[in-house]
Design an enzyme around this catalytic site. Structure first.
Site, mmCIF file in Angstrom:
data_model
loop_
_atom_site.group_PDB
_atom_site.id
_atom_site.type_symbol
_atom_site.label_atom_id
_atom_site.label_comp_id
_atom_site.label_asym_id
_atom_site.label_seq_id
_atom_site.Cartn_x
_atom_site.Cartn_y
_atom_site.Cartn_z
ATOM 1 N N HIS A 1 11.891 68.717 -14.862
ATOM 2 C CA HIS A 1 11.730 67.305 -15.253
ATOM 3 C C HIS A 1 11.757 67.121 -16.767
ATOM 4 O O HIS A 1 11.300 66.099 -17.271
ATOM 5 C CB HIS A 1 10.436 66.746 -14.660
ATOM 6 C CG HIS A 1 10.454 66.700 -13.171
ATOM 7 N ND1 HIS A 1 9.310 66.698 -12.416
ATOM 8 C CD2 HIS A 1 11.493 66.669 -12.289
ATOM 9 C CE1 HIS A 1 9.637 66.659 -11.122
ATOM 10 N NE2 HIS A 1 10.958 66.648 -11.018
ATOM 11 N N CYS B 1 23.418 55.665 -32.800
ATOM 12 C CA CYS B 1 24.354 54.784 -32.066
ATOM 13 C C CYS B 1 23.742 53.408 -31.838
ATOM 14 O O CYS B 1 24.356 52.543 -31.222
ATOM 15 C CB CYS B 1 24.734 55.428 -30.724
ATOM 16 S SG CYS B 1 23.391 55.410 -29.513
ATOM 17 N N GLY C 1 -0.318 74.487 -7.719
ATOM 18 C CA GLY C 1 -0.838 73.303 -8.400
ATOM 19 C C GLY C 1 0.046 72.088 -8.316
ATOM 20 O O GLY C 1 0.193 71.352 -9.293
HETATM 21 C C1 BV8 Z 1 15.798 61.625 -7.885
HETATM 22 C C2 BV8 Z 1 8.588 63.504 -15.649
HETATM 23 C C3 BV8 Z 1 17.849 60.694 -7.169
HETATM 24 C C4 BV8 Z 1 8.115 62.198 -16.235
HETATM 25 C C5 BV8 Z 1 8.318 63.259 -13.220
HETATM 26 C C6 BV8 Z 1 12.947 61.345 -1.136
HETATM 27 C C7 BV8 Z 1 11.860 60.787 -0.490
HETATM 28 C C8 BV8 Z 1 11.001 59.893 -1.157
HETATM 29 C C9 BV8 Z 1 11.240 59.564 -2.499
HETATM 30 C C10 BV8 Z 1 12.310 60.109 -3.121
HETATM 31 C C11 BV8 Z 1 13.154 60.998 -2.466
HETATM 32 N N1 BV8 Z 1 14.124 61.370 -3.345
HETATM 33 C C12 BV8 Z 1 13.919 60.756 -4.515
HETATM 34 C C13 BV8 Z 1 12.814 59.982 -4.401
HETATM 35 C C14 BV8 Z 1 12.235 59.139 -5.460
HETATM 36 C C15 BV8 Z 1 11.367 59.953 -6.403
HETATM 37 C C16 BV8 Z 1 10.135 60.502 -5.733
HETATM 38 O O1 BV8 Z 1 10.062 61.679 -5.412
HETATM 39 N N2 BV8 Z 1 9.148 59.638 -5.581
HETATM 40 C C17 BV8 Z 1 7.872 60.086 -5.051
HETATM 41 C C18 BV8 Z 1 6.755 59.347 -5.773
HETATM 42 C C19 BV8 Z 1 7.844 59.849 -3.567
HETATM 43 N N3 BV8 Z 1 12.109 61.032 -7.007
HETATM 44 C C20 BV8 Z 1 12.887 60.785 -8.070
HETATM 45 O O2 BV8 Z 1 13.069 59.659 -8.500
HETATM 46 C C21 BV8 Z 1 13.582 61.973 -8.713
HETATM 47 N N4 BV8 Z 1 14.964 61.623 -8.909
HETATM 48 O O3 BV8 Z 1 15.536 62.064 -6.810
HETATM 49 O O4 BV8 Z 1 16.983 61.025 -8.227
HETATM 50 C C22 BV8 Z 1 19.111 60.273 -7.817
HETATM 51 C C23 BV8 Z 1 20.268 60.977 -7.535
HETATM 52 C C24 BV8 Z 1 21.446 60.569 -8.112
HETATM 53 C C25 BV8 Z 1 21.467 59.484 -9.012
HETATM 54 C C26 BV8 Z 1 20.287 58.811 -9.315
HETATM 55 C C27 BV8 Z 1 19.090 59.192 -8.719
HETATM 56 C C28 BV8 Z 1 12.995 62.261 -10.083
HETATM 57 C C29 BV8 Z 1 11.570 62.698 -9.947
HETATM 58 C C30 BV8 Z 1 11.029 63.152 -11.320
HETATM 59 C C31 BV8 Z 1 10.035 62.140 -11.842
HETATM 60 N N5 BV8 Z 1 9.467 62.635 -13.115
HETATM 61 N N6 BV8 Z 1 7.862 63.758 -14.388
HETATM 62 C C32 BV8 Z 1 6.692 62.266 -16.700
HETATM 63 O O5 BV8 Z 1 6.050 63.303 -16.555
HETATM 64 O O6 BV8 Z 1 6.227 61.240 -17.226
HETATM 65 S S1 BV8 Z 1 7.384 63.461 -11.842
HETATM 66 C C33 BV8 Z 1 5.817 63.905 -12.309
HETATM 67 O O7 BV8 Z 1 5.001 63.644 -11.214
HETATM 68 C C34 BV8 Z 1 5.640 65.378 -12.554
HETATM 69 O O8 BV8 Z 1 6.705 65.947 -13.251
HETATM 70 C C35 BV8 Z 1 5.448 65.950 -11.189
HETATM 71 O O9 BV8 Z 1 6.680 66.239 -10.597
HETATM 72 C C36 BV8 Z 1 4.828 64.794 -10.470
HETATM 73 C C37 BV8 Z 1 3.337 65.027 -10.354
HETATM 74 O O10 BV8 Z 1 3.195 65.863 -9.303
HETATM 75 P P1 BV8 Z 1 2.297 67.178 -9.430
HETATM 76 O O11 BV8 Z 1 2.798 68.009 -10.536
HETATM 77 O O12 BV8 Z 1 2.247 67.755 -8.089
HETATM 78 O O13 BV8 Z 1 0.888 66.643 -9.882
HETATM 79 P P2 BV8 Z 1 -0.212 65.904 -8.977
HETATM 80 O O14 BV8 Z 1 -1.230 65.316 -9.891
HETATM 81 O O15 BV8 Z 1 0.470 65.042 -7.978
HETATM 82 O O16 BV8 Z 1 -0.891 67.105 -8.148
HETATM 83 C C38 BV8 Z 1 -1.650 68.092 -8.832
HETATM 84 C C39 BV8 Z 1 -2.028 69.131 -7.818
HETATM 85 O O17 BV8 Z 1 -2.750 70.150 -8.497
HETATM 86 C C40 BV8 Z 1 -2.937 68.613 -6.718
HETATM 87 O O18 BV8 Z 1 -2.474 69.081 -5.463
HETATM 88 C C41 BV8 Z 1 -4.299 69.238 -7.041
HETATM 89 O O19 BV8 Z 1 -5.043 69.530 -5.867
HETATM 90 C C42 BV8 Z 1 -3.882 70.505 -7.724
HETATM 91 N N7 BV8 Z 1 -4.856 71.060 -8.669
HETATM 92 C C43 BV8 Z 1 -5.830 70.427 -9.362
HETATM 93 N N8 BV8 Z 1 -6.493 71.320 -10.135
HETATM 94 C C44 BV8 Z 1 -5.904 72.530 -9.927
HETATM 95 C C45 BV8 Z 1 -4.864 72.368 -9.002
HETATM 96 N N9 BV8 Z 1 -4.096 73.394 -8.581
HETATM 97 C C46 BV8 Z 1 -4.358 74.621 -9.082
HETATM 98 N N10 BV8 Z 1 -5.336 74.852 -9.983
HETATM 99 C C47 BV8 Z 1 -6.123 73.837 -10.426
HETATM 100 N N11 BV8 Z 1 -7.113 74.085 -11.319
#
Ligand code: BV8
Length: 252
Positions: free
Chosen positions: A128, A158, A195
């Site tokens: 990402h 640009c 994570g």
């Molecule tokens: C795309 C950068 C297509 C920006 C990020 C299919 C189904 C449904 C939806 C979609 C799909 N395909 C695409 C989508 C839409 C969308 C999507 O997935 N939406 C979600 C919300 C459903 N995806 C996209 O838009 C992607 N693009 O598919 O494009 C396309 C194709 C052609 C032409 C045009 C378009 C792009 C997705 C990327 C988005 N950018 N980040 C920024 O950071 O600001 S995403 C961002 O959120 C992060 O990078 C990361 O990926 C995500 C957060 O998730 P996690 O890292 O898992 O973090 P989270 O807080 O959720 O969880 C933390 C975990 O850690 C927890 O489980 C917790 O229990 C655990 N934890 C806590 N403490 C600890 C621990 N684990 C270990 N040790 C600890 N101490």
């Protein structure tokens, strides 16, 4: 006889270590959880989560940036400052050690904080992007030496606005990163999921692709996720604590 949690965890660590010892090709997918112990809040923590006061759709999207460039720019500036003040934790370093032990190692990270690179990981895909890199909105011109303290995003030569070089929701991922991630997942013997809540696509599909192609999944997370039921071993706990213990057992 009911095994205690610690006994169960020890057994699970042993099973996970055995799988890794026998593996030639290991792939790791990390999410915000691995950086938690460095002091960076994860995305979904209610109180302090990065999106606590906003919706991702309002910020981490092209529409959100075009609608309010200053809001999105300052939100990233806040995150960038937070990232610049933290260091990799033992979880990041454990993966650097694992990379030195296994024959073939690929790290795929969803995180944009750059901590894996800082820790010394080599074969890594920043799926990402990276919050400390910039490009222009219109043509993707790379921008260097960007003055980040301003309340407004600077302009590219640009004329377009400069934005963080991260992948926003609704944006396509870099084709090579995507292809390399799927190729590594398809060839993996063991796939480590660390994570991540497993909610964001297409990253969340890599472990399932790996399993479909014969890999064993190991997950490290204090909580269960939608991927947990697919795993051979689920290690309940913090990655900063469990990963060093796991890699210690792999060494033996
Ligand atoms: C795309 C950068 C297509 C920006 C990020 C299919 C189904 C449904 C939806 C979609 C799909 N395909 C695409 C989508 C839409 C969308 C999507 O997935 N939406 C979600 C919300 C459903 N995806 C996209 O838009 C992607 N693009 O598919 O494009 C396309 C194709 C052609 C032409 C045009 C378009 C792009 C997705 C990327 C988005 N950018 N980040 C920024 O950071 O600001 S995403 C961002 O959120 C992060 O990078 C990361 O990926 C995500 C957060 O998730 P996690 O890292 O898992 O973090 P989270 O807080 O959720 O969880 C933390 C975990 O850690 C927890 O489980 C917790 O229990 C655990 N934890 C806590 N403490 C600890 C621990 N684990 C270990 N040790 C600890 N101490």
């Amino acid at each position: 006889m009911q095994t205690s949690n610690t006994e169960q965890l020890e057994n699970d660590l042993d099973r996970a270590a055995e799988l890794l010892k026998r593996a030639s090709r290991v792939v790791v997918l990390t999410g915000a959880g691995i950086s938690k112990e460095s002091g960076i809040p994860t995305f979904r923590e209610a109180q302090t989560g990065l999106w606590a006061n906003y919706e991702p759709e309002k910020l981490a999207t092209v529409e959100g940036f075009v609608k309010d460039p200053s809001l999105v720019w300052t939100w990233y500036d806040w995150r960038r400052k937070m990232v610049s003040n933290v260091k990799p934790n033992p979880g990041h370093f454990a993966l650097v050690d694992l990379e030195k032990i296994v024959p073939q190692f690929t790290l795929i990270t969803q995180n944009v904080d750059g901590l894996h690179k800082q820790a010394g990981s080599k074969n890594m895909i920043e799926l990402h992007g990276n919050i400390s890199q910039y490009k222009c909105l219109k043509h993707g011109h790379e921008a260097v030496d960007v003055l980040t303290d301003s309340l407004e995003p600077p302009a590219c030569h640009c004329g377009s606005l400069i934005r963080p070089a991260v992948v926003w929701f609704g944006e396509a991922l870099d084709p090579k990163s995507l292809a390399d991630s799927f190729a590594a997942s398809e060839r993996a013997d063991v796939f480590l999921i660390i994570g991540t809540s497993g909610l964001v696509q297409p990253a969340a599909s890599f472990p399932l692709t790996a399993k479909r192609c014969g890999a064993k999944l190991i997950e490290v997370n204090p909580e269960h996720t939608p991927l947990s039921s697919e795993t051979a071993v689920f290690l309940a706990g913090a990655s900063g604590v469990l990963l060093p213990r796991l890699i210690e057992k792999v060494r033996r």
